[in-house]
Design a protein around this motif. Structure first.
Motif, PDB file in Angstrom:
ATOM      1  N   VAL A  17       6.224  38.213  25.711  1.00 56.30           N
ATOM      2  CA  VAL A  17       5.559  37.684  24.520  1.00 56.30           C
ATOM      3  C   VAL A  17       6.419  36.611  23.855  1.00 56.30           C
ATOM      4  CG1 VAL A  17       4.738  38.271  22.197  1.00 56.30           C
ATOM      5  CG2 VAL A  17       4.207  39.780  24.115  1.00 56.30           C
ATOM      6  N   PHE A  18       7.738  36.842  23.823  1.00 57.57           N
ATOM      7  CA  PHE A  18       8.641  35.850  23.248  1.00 57.57           C
ATOM      8  C   PHE A  18       8.600  34.550  24.058  1.00 57.57           C
ATOM      9  CE2 PHE A  18      12.956  33.988  22.842  1.00 57.57           C
ATOM     10  CZ  PHE A  18      12.925  33.707  21.482  1.00 57.57           C
ATOM     11  N   GLY A  19       8.530  34.680  25.388  1.00 59.16           N
ATOM     12  CA  GLY A  19       8.428  33.494  26.235  1.00 59.16           C
ATOM     13  C   GLY A  19       7.163  32.709  25.981  1.00 59.16           C
ATOM     14  N   TYR A  20       6.034  33.419  25.840  1.00 58.36           N
ATOM     15  CA  TYR A  20       4.774  32.739  25.529  1.00 58.36           C
ATOM     16  C   TYR A  20       4.830  32.074  24.150  1.00 58.36           C
ATOM     17  CZ  TYR A  20       2.172  34.422  29.585  1.00 58.36           C
ATOM     18  OH  TYR A  20       1.735  34.644  30.874  1.00 58.36           O
ATOM     19  N   PHE A  21       5.555  32.692  23.221  1.00 58.28           N
ATOM     20  CA  PHE A  21       5.709  32.108  21.892  1.00 58.28           C
ATOM     21  C   PHE A  21       6.510  30.807  21.957  1.00 58.28           C
ATOM     22  CE2 PHE A  21       8.140  31.911  17.824  1.00 58.28           C
ATOM     23  CZ  PHE A  21       7.065  31.653  16.988  1.00 58.28           C
ATOM     24  N   ASN A  28       6.612  24.422  26.909  1.00 55.59           N
ATOM     25  CA  ASN A  28       7.573  24.578  28.000  1.00 55.59           C
ATOM     26  C   ASN A  28       6.921  25.339  29.149  1.00 55.59           C
ATOM     27  OD1 ASN A  28       9.775  25.360  29.692  1.00 55.59           O
ATOM     28  ND2 ASN A  28      11.163  25.070  27.955  1.00 55.59           N
ATOM     29  N   ARG A  29       6.551  24.619  30.199  1.00 55.21           N
ATOM     30  CA  ARG A  29       5.837  25.220  31.325  1.00 55.21           C
ATOM     31  C   ARG A  29       6.713  26.190  32.115  1.00 55.21           C
ATOM     32  NH1 ARG A  29       0.306  25.302  31.679  1.00 55.21           N
ATOM     33  NH2 ARG A  29      -0.591  23.325  30.988  1.00 55.21           N
ATOM     34  N   LYS A  30       8.014  25.908  32.218  1.00 53.17           N
ATOM     35  CA  LYS A  30       8.910  26.797  32.950  1.00 53.17           C
ATOM     36  C   LYS A  30       8.987  28.157  32.258  1.00 53.17           C
ATOM     37  CE  LYS A  30      11.852  23.252  35.043  1.00 53.17           C
ATOM     38  NZ  LYS A  30      13.237  22.705  35.165  1.00 53.17           N
ATOM     39  N   VAL A  31       9.090  28.138  30.940  1.00 47.98           N
ATOM     40  CA  VAL A  31       9.115  29.388  30.183  1.00 47.98           C
ATOM     41  C   VAL A  31       7.780  30.104  30.306  1.00 47.98           C
ATOM     42  CG1 VAL A  31       9.353  30.398  27.880  1.00 47.98           C
ATOM     43  CG2 VAL A  31      10.845  28.527  28.570  1.00 47.98           C
ATOM     44  N   ASN A  32       6.697  29.343  30.328  1.00 48.22           N
ATOM     45  CA  ASN A  32       5.365  29.925  30.499  1.00 48.22           C
ATOM     46  C   ASN A  32       5.260  30.685  31.817  1.00 48.22           C
ATOM     47  OD1 ASN A  32       2.453  29.604  31.745  1.00 48.22           O
ATOM     48  ND2 ASN A  32       2.171  29.492  29.527  1.00 48.22           N
ATOM     49  N   ARG A  33       5.764  30.078  32.888  1.00 48.52           N
ATOM     50  CA  ARG A  33       5.712  30.741  34.202  1.00 48.52           C
ATOM     51  C   ARG A  33       6.576  32.000  34.215  1.00 48.52           C
ATOM     52  NH1 ARG A  33       5.501  25.347  36.104  1.00 48.52           N
ATOM     53  NH2 ARG A  33       7.766  25.244  36.336  1.00 48.52           N
ATOM     54  N   LEU A  34       7.754  31.911  33.592  1.00 44.05           N
ATOM     55  CA  LEU A  34       8.622  33.082  33.520  1.00 44.05           C
ATOM     56  C   LEU A  34       7.954  34.205  32.731  1.00 44.05           C
ATOM     57  CD1 LEU A  34      11.335  34.501  33.953  1.00 44.05           C
ATOM     58  CD2 LEU A  34      12.177  33.349  31.886  1.00 44.05           C
ATOM     59  N   ALA A  35       7.323  33.843  31.615  1.00 46.41           N
ATOM     60  CA  ALA A  35       6.622  34.835  30.790  1.00 46.41           C
ATOM     61  C   ALA A  35       5.474  35.474  31.564  1.00 46.41           C
ATOM     62  CB  ALA A  35       6.104  34.180  29.518  1.00 46.41           C
ATOM     63  N   PHE A  36       4.775  34.665  32.376  1.00 47.67           N
ATOM     64  CA  PHE A  36       3.669  35.187  33.183  1.00 47.67           C
ATOM     65  C   PHE A  36       4.168  36.222  34.190  1.00 47.67           C
ATOM     66  CE2 PHE A  36       1.337  35.018  37.212  1.00 47.67           C
ATOM     67  CZ  PHE A  36       0.075  35.410  36.793  1.00 47.67           C
ATOM     68  N   TRP A  37       5.266  35.922  34.880  1.00 56.37           N
ATOM     69  CA  TRP A  37       5.785  36.863  35.877  1.00 56.37           C
ATOM     70  C   TRP A  37       6.343  38.118  35.224  1.00 56.37           C
ATOM     71  CZ3 TRP A  37       3.993  36.719  40.415  1.00 56.37           C
ATOM     72  CH2 TRP A  37       3.643  35.504  41.019  1.00 56.37           C
ATOM     73  N   LEU A  38       6.942  37.970  34.050  1.00 57.56           N
ATOM     74  CA  LEU A  38       7.399  39.148  33.317  1.00 57.56           C
ATOM     75  C   LEU A  38       6.208  40.021  32.925  1.00 57.56           C
ATOM     76  CD1 LEU A  38      10.147  37.687  30.931  1.00 57.56           C
ATOM     77  CD2 LEU A  38      10.488  39.331  32.782  1.00 57.56           C
ATOM     78  N   LEU A  39       5.120  39.388  32.496  1.00 56.19           N
ATOM     79  CA  LEU A  39       3.928  40.141  32.117  1.00 56.19           C
ATOM     80  C   LEU A  39       3.304  40.820  33.338  1.00 56.19           C
ATOM     81  CD1 LEU A  39       2.148  40.810  29.658  1.00 56.19           C
ATOM     82  CD2 LEU A  39       0.695  38.888  30.301  1.00 56.19           C
TER      83      LEU A  39
END
Length: 271
Positions: free
Chosen positions: A16-20, A27-38
């Motif tokens: 959730v913090f990454g998506y925020f 930041n697309r890289k953070v978005n992808r990381l947040a997606f894989w964490l989710l």
């Protein structure tokens, strides 16, 4: 297996913090990381749910802890599924703020289990179906709420002429309005059927339907509020900003119904 739950909470919070961060900084890289964490969170939730089912020899849905966990799991599942098909970038962020809140709140509720005196009464197939359908409708209403929140934010951005990549990633207002309506159309009959099954179960167990119970009254108010929303759209063809606000108000009533009415209910002390 007790380590799975706290690990899920930690990874969920990081996601959730990454998506925020992505919402603020694009930041697309953070978005992808947040997606894989989710995605990992979803796997851990699924494993924990299945483990609990085998451990308890029933579907873990009845206690407040179990209900909140299942609610969060369905929210994660639906948000990932819808984002996969519709590519609504910020949907996952807004829905999982709510999903994470449910998981976090479950820590304060605690896993106290079912009182022995209520176990035989509560554990029945009809009650399990009733709770499952109600929680599925809650999750769908949550997604509808997220689409409406996104609609309101984008509407305000357009009004203030705040152009940029963030605005584009919200999608069109028409699309957000349509998806919010579709999720409400999906959720409403589930909620209605869940209530009817609850009435049937209550009558089969007690010989009467507790219509004056606080939880029942608040549930009927929520049903009526969403009925007004659907009526305005279907009959009067009302669309746009005001309907998004009405949908948000309906969801706030739903949250009050979920968290508060049970505190004053003699019939729903375990939920």
């Amino acid at each position: 297996m007790n380590w799975i739950y706290p690990l899920t909470i930690v990874l969920y919070s990081l996601s959730v913090f990454g998506y925020f961060i992505d919402f603020l900084q694009q930041n697309r890289k953070v978005n992808r990381l947040a997606f894989w964490l989710l995605s990992i969170v979803w796997v851990l939730q699924t494993v924990y749910f299945v483990y609990r089912a085998f451990e308890l020899n029933r579907l873990p849905l009845i206690t407040p802890f179990e209900g909140l966990f299942f609610y969060a799991w369905v929210v994660v599942s639906l948000s990932l599924l819808i984002n996969w098909y519709f590519r609504v970038d910020f949907l996952v962020f807004f829905t999982n703020v709510i999903g994470f809140s449910m998981m976090a709140f479950s820590l304060f509720v605690g896993d106290s289990g079912i009182p022995e005196s209520l176990y035989t009464l509560l554990v029945s197939e009809l009650l399990i179906i009733h709770i499952t359908i109600i929680l599925l409708s809650y999750a769908a209403f949550t997604l509808s709420f997220a689409f409406s929140i996104m609609y309101v934010i984008q509407h305000q951005m357009l009004k203030k002429k705040l152009w940029g990549k963030r605005l584009v990633r919200f999608g069109s207002l028409t699309n957000l309005d349509t998806l919010a309506n579709r999720m409400t159309i999906f959720a409403f009959p589930f909620f209605l059927i869940g209530l009817i099954l609850g009435f049937v179960w209550a009558y089969s167990q007690f010989g009467f339907i507790p219509l004056m119970d606080a939880k029942v009254i608040s549930s009927l108010i929520v049903l009526a509020a969403y009925a007004v929303y659907l009526y305005q759209r279907a009959v009067h063809y009302v669309r746009g900003y005001n309907m998004a606000l009405l949908n948000i108000a309906c969801f706030l009533l739903l949250l009050i119904n979920y968290f508060l009415s049970g505190q004053y209910s003699e019939f729903h002390l375990w939920v």
